[in-house]
Design a protein around this motif. Structure first.
Motif, PDB file in Angstrom:
ATOM      1  N   GLN A  34       0.831  -1.207   0.000  1.00  0.00           N
ATOM      2  CA  GLN A  34       0.000   0.000   0.000  1.00  0.00           C
ATOM      3  C   GLN A  34       0.868   1.261   0.000  1.00  0.00           C
ATOM      4  O   GLN A  34       0.559   2.228  -0.705  1.00  0.00           O
ATOM      5  CB  GLN A  34      -0.932  -0.006   1.213  1.00  0.00           C
ATOM      6  N   ILE A  35       1.951   1.245   0.765  1.00  0.00           N
ATOM      7  CA  ILE A  35       2.865   2.393   0.808  1.00  0.00           C
ATOM      8  C   ILE A  35       3.485   2.607  -0.568  1.00  0.00           C
ATOM      9  O   ILE A  35       3.561   3.724  -1.073  1.00  0.00           O
ATOM     10  CB  ILE A  35       3.958   2.189   1.882  1.00  0.00           C
ATOM     11  N   GLU A  36       3.907   1.513  -1.198  1.00  0.00           N
ATOM     12  CA  GLU A  36       4.528   1.606  -2.522  1.00  0.00           C
ATOM     13  C   GLU A  36       3.527   2.079  -3.574  1.00  0.00           C
ATOM     14  O   GLU A  36       3.864   2.903  -4.430  1.00  0.00           O
ATOM     15  CB  GLU A  36       5.114   0.242  -2.905  1.00  0.00           C
ATOM     16  N   ALA A  37       2.294   1.595  -3.518  1.00  0.00           N
ATOM     17  CA  ALA A  37       1.260   2.015  -4.472  1.00  0.00           C
ATOM     18  C   ALA A  37       0.963   3.508  -4.321  1.00  0.00           C
ATOM     19  O   ALA A  37       0.802   4.221  -5.320  1.00  0.00           O
ATOM     20  CB  ALA A  37      -0.007   1.204  -4.260  1.00  0.00           C
ATOM     21  N   ALA A  38       0.916   3.985  -3.088  1.00  0.00           N
ATOM     22  CA  ALA A  38       0.681   5.408  -2.836  1.00  0.00           C
ATOM     23  C   ALA A  38       1.845   6.244  -3.342  1.00  0.00           C
ATOM     24  O   ALA A  38       1.645   7.293  -3.962  1.00  0.00           O
ATOM     25  CB  ALA A  38       0.462   5.651  -1.344  1.00  0.00           C
ATOM     26  N   ARG A  39       3.073   5.774  -3.132  1.00  0.00           N
ATOM     27  CA  ARG A  39       4.255   6.496  -3.595  1.00  0.00           C
ATOM     28  C   ARG A  39       4.290   6.591  -5.117  1.00  0.00           C
ATOM     29  O   ARG A  39       4.581   7.650  -5.688  1.00  0.00           O
ATOM     30  CB  ARG A  39       5.527   5.804  -3.093  1.00  0.00           C
ATOM     31  N   VAL A  40       3.942   5.499  -5.795  1.00  0.00           N
ATOM     32  CA  VAL A  40       3.924   5.486  -7.261  1.00  0.00           C
ATOM     33  C   VAL A  40       2.869   6.451  -7.786  1.00  0.00           C
ATOM     34  O   VAL A  40       3.123   7.228  -8.712  1.00  0.00           O
ATOM     35  CB  VAL A  40       3.690   4.049  -7.793  1.00  0.00           C
ATOM     36  N   ALA A  41       1.664   6.436  -7.192  1.00  0.00           N
ATOM     37  CA  ALA A  41       0.598   7.354  -7.610  1.00  0.00           C
ATOM     38  C   ALA A  41       1.026   8.806  -7.411  1.00  0.00           C
ATOM     39  O   ALA A  41       0.737   9.668  -8.251  1.00  0.00           O
ATOM     40  CB  ALA A  41      -0.676   7.063  -6.817  1.00  0.00           C
ATOM     41  N   LEU A  42       1.707   9.059  -6.317  1.00  0.00           N
ATOM     42  CA  LEU A  42       2.185  10.411  -5.985  1.00  0.00           C
ATOM     43  C   LEU A  42       3.202  10.900  -7.016  1.00  0.00           C
ATOM     44  O   LEU A  42       3.045  11.983  -7.588  1.00  0.00           O
ATOM     45  CB  LEU A  42       2.815  10.366  -4.593  1.00  0.00           C
ATOM     46  N   THR A  43       4.229  10.104  -7.290  1.00  0.00           N
ATOM     47  CA  THR A  43       5.284  10.521  -8.212  1.00  0.00           C
ATOM     48  C   THR A  43       4.785  10.591  -9.650  1.00  0.00           C
ATOM     49  O   THR A  43       5.230  11.446 -10.416  1.00  0.00           O
ATOM     50  CB  THR A  43       6.501   9.573  -8.141  1.00  0.00           C
ATOM     51  N   ARG A  44       3.844   9.710 -10.024  1.00  0.00           N
ATOM     52  CA  ARG A  44       3.301   9.748 -11.388  1.00  0.00           C
ATOM     53  C   ARG A  44       2.520  11.032 -11.627  1.00  0.00           C
ATOM     54  O   ARG A  44       2.630  11.637 -12.690  1.00  0.00           O
ATOM     55  CB  ARG A  44       2.376   8.554 -11.617  1.00  0.00           C
ATOM     56  N   HIS A  45       1.709  11.428 -10.639  1.00  0.00           N
ATOM     57  CA  HIS A  45       0.924  12.649 -10.824  1.00  0.00           C
ATOM     58  C   HIS A  45       1.820  13.886 -10.872  1.00  0.00           C
ATOM     59  O   HIS A  45       1.526  14.841 -11.590  1.00  0.00           O
ATOM     60  CB  HIS A  45      -0.129  12.819  -9.725  1.00  0.00           C
ATOM     61  N   MET A  46       2.891  13.853 -10.107  1.00  0.00           N
ATOM     62  CA  MET A  46       3.816  14.990 -10.083  1.00  0.00           C
ATOM     63  C   MET A  46       4.732  14.999 -11.304  1.00  0.00           C
ATOM     64  O   MET A  46       5.524  15.920 -11.472  1.00  0.00           O
ATOM     65  CB  MET A  46       4.667  14.956  -8.811  1.00  0.00           C
ATOM     66  N   LYS A  47       4.631  13.966 -12.154  1.00  0.00           N
ATOM     67  CA  LYS A  47       5.451  13.830 -13.365  1.00  0.00           C
ATOM     68  C   LYS A  47       6.944  13.947 -13.052  1.00  0.00           C
ATOM     69  O   LYS A  47       7.693  14.634 -13.742  1.00  0.00           O
ATOM     70  CB  LYS A  47       5.026  14.844 -14.420  1.00  0.00           C
ATOM     71  N   ARG A  48       7.339  13.335 -11.955  1.00  0.00           N
ATOM     72  CA  ARG A  48       8.728  13.272 -11.486  1.00  0.00           C
ATOM     73  C   ARG A  48       9.361  14.646 -11.276  1.00  0.00           C
ATOM     74  O   ARG A  48      10.573  14.809 -11.363  1.00  0.00           O
ATOM     75  CB  ARG A  48       9.580  12.421 -12.426  1.00  0.00           C
ATOM     76  N   GLN A  49       8.539  15.639 -10.986  1.00  0.00           N
ATOM     77  CA  GLN A  49       9.055  16.950 -10.591  1.00  0.00           C
ATOM     78  C   GLN A  49       9.003  17.012  -9.074  1.00  0.00           C
ATOM     79  O   GLN A  49       8.267  16.275  -8.443  1.00  0.00           O
ATOM     80  CB  GLN A  49       8.194  18.066 -11.186  1.00  0.00           C
ATOM     81  N   GLY A  50       9.763  17.921  -8.506  1.00  0.00           N
ATOM     82  CA  GLY A  50       9.735  18.077  -7.054  1.00  0.00           C
ATOM     83  C   GLY A  50      10.390  16.907  -6.346  1.00  0.00           C
ATOM     84  O   GLY A  50      11.133  16.120  -6.927  1.00  0.00           O
ATOM     85  N   ARG A  51      10.069  16.776  -5.074  1.00  0.00           N
ATOM     86  CA  ARG A  51      10.706  15.772  -4.222  1.00  0.00           C
ATOM     87  C   ARG A  51       9.650  15.150  -3.320  1.00  0.00           C
ATOM     88  O   ARG A  51       8.739  15.837  -2.868  1.00  0.00           O
ATOM     89  CB  ARG A  51      11.781  16.481  -3.392  1.00  0.00           C
ATOM     90  N   VAL A  52       9.771  13.856  -3.052  1.00  0.00           N
ATOM     91  CA  VAL A  52       8.827  13.124  -2.200  1.00  0.00           C
ATOM     92  C   VAL A  52       9.605  12.450  -1.071  1.00  0.00           C
ATOM     93  O   VAL A  52      10.635  11.829  -1.311  1.00  0.00           O
ATOM     94  CB  VAL A  52       8.052  12.055  -3.009  1.00  0.00           C
TER      95      VAL A  52
END
Length: 136
Positions: A46-64
């Motif tokens: 679940q943590i990994e799925a949330a992280r992937v959704a987060l970075t995909r929406h941000m289009k790999r800009q910024g920092r997580v």
């Protein structure tokens, strides 16, 4: 999938999640964060799925920043096994999340993109969350 390299004990007690978070309950790194509002066990998947959704929406800009790590082994018995005969083997790893804990932090993107990304990440988690902003 997230899991510890080694643990002190192979199996853990189930335990209960009482009280509010006393650690990782303030934003330390980013400008926006996802905060847990209810107690629950969050699995590594679940943590990994949330992280992937987060970075995909941000289009790999910024920092997580991920502020949770699954370090509790959760055991499970195989299907159609009779009662007794001991505890099952560890199936996956989870993290006990208390209310008030910061799960993810984001920086380097606009407020709108950060809020949308954190909303998409929260859909992958089994707990109620809210998006918070750092006050400077």
């Amino acid at each position: 999938m997230l899991q510890p390299v080694r643990t002190k004990w192979r199996k853990a007690h189930k335990g209960r999640i009482h009280g509010n978070a006393s650690r990782a309950n303030f934003i330390n790194y980013g400008a926006f964060a996802l905060k847990a509002m209810s107690p629950e066990r969050v699995t590594g998947k679940q943590i990994e799925a949330a992280r992937v959704a987060l970075t995909r929406h941000m289009k790999r800009q910024g920092r997580v920043w991920t502020r949770v790590f699954p370090n509790i082994p959760v055991s499970k018995k195989p299907i159609e096994v009779r009662m007794g005969k001991g505890k099952g083997s560890p199936e996956y790893y989870a993290c006990r999340v208390k209310p008030g804990r910061i799960l993810f932090e984001v920086d380097g993107v606009s407020e709108q993109i950060a809020k949308e990304a954190l909303y998409k990440a929260s859909a992958k988690l089994p707990i109620k969350t809210k998006t918070i902003k750092r006050f400077v």
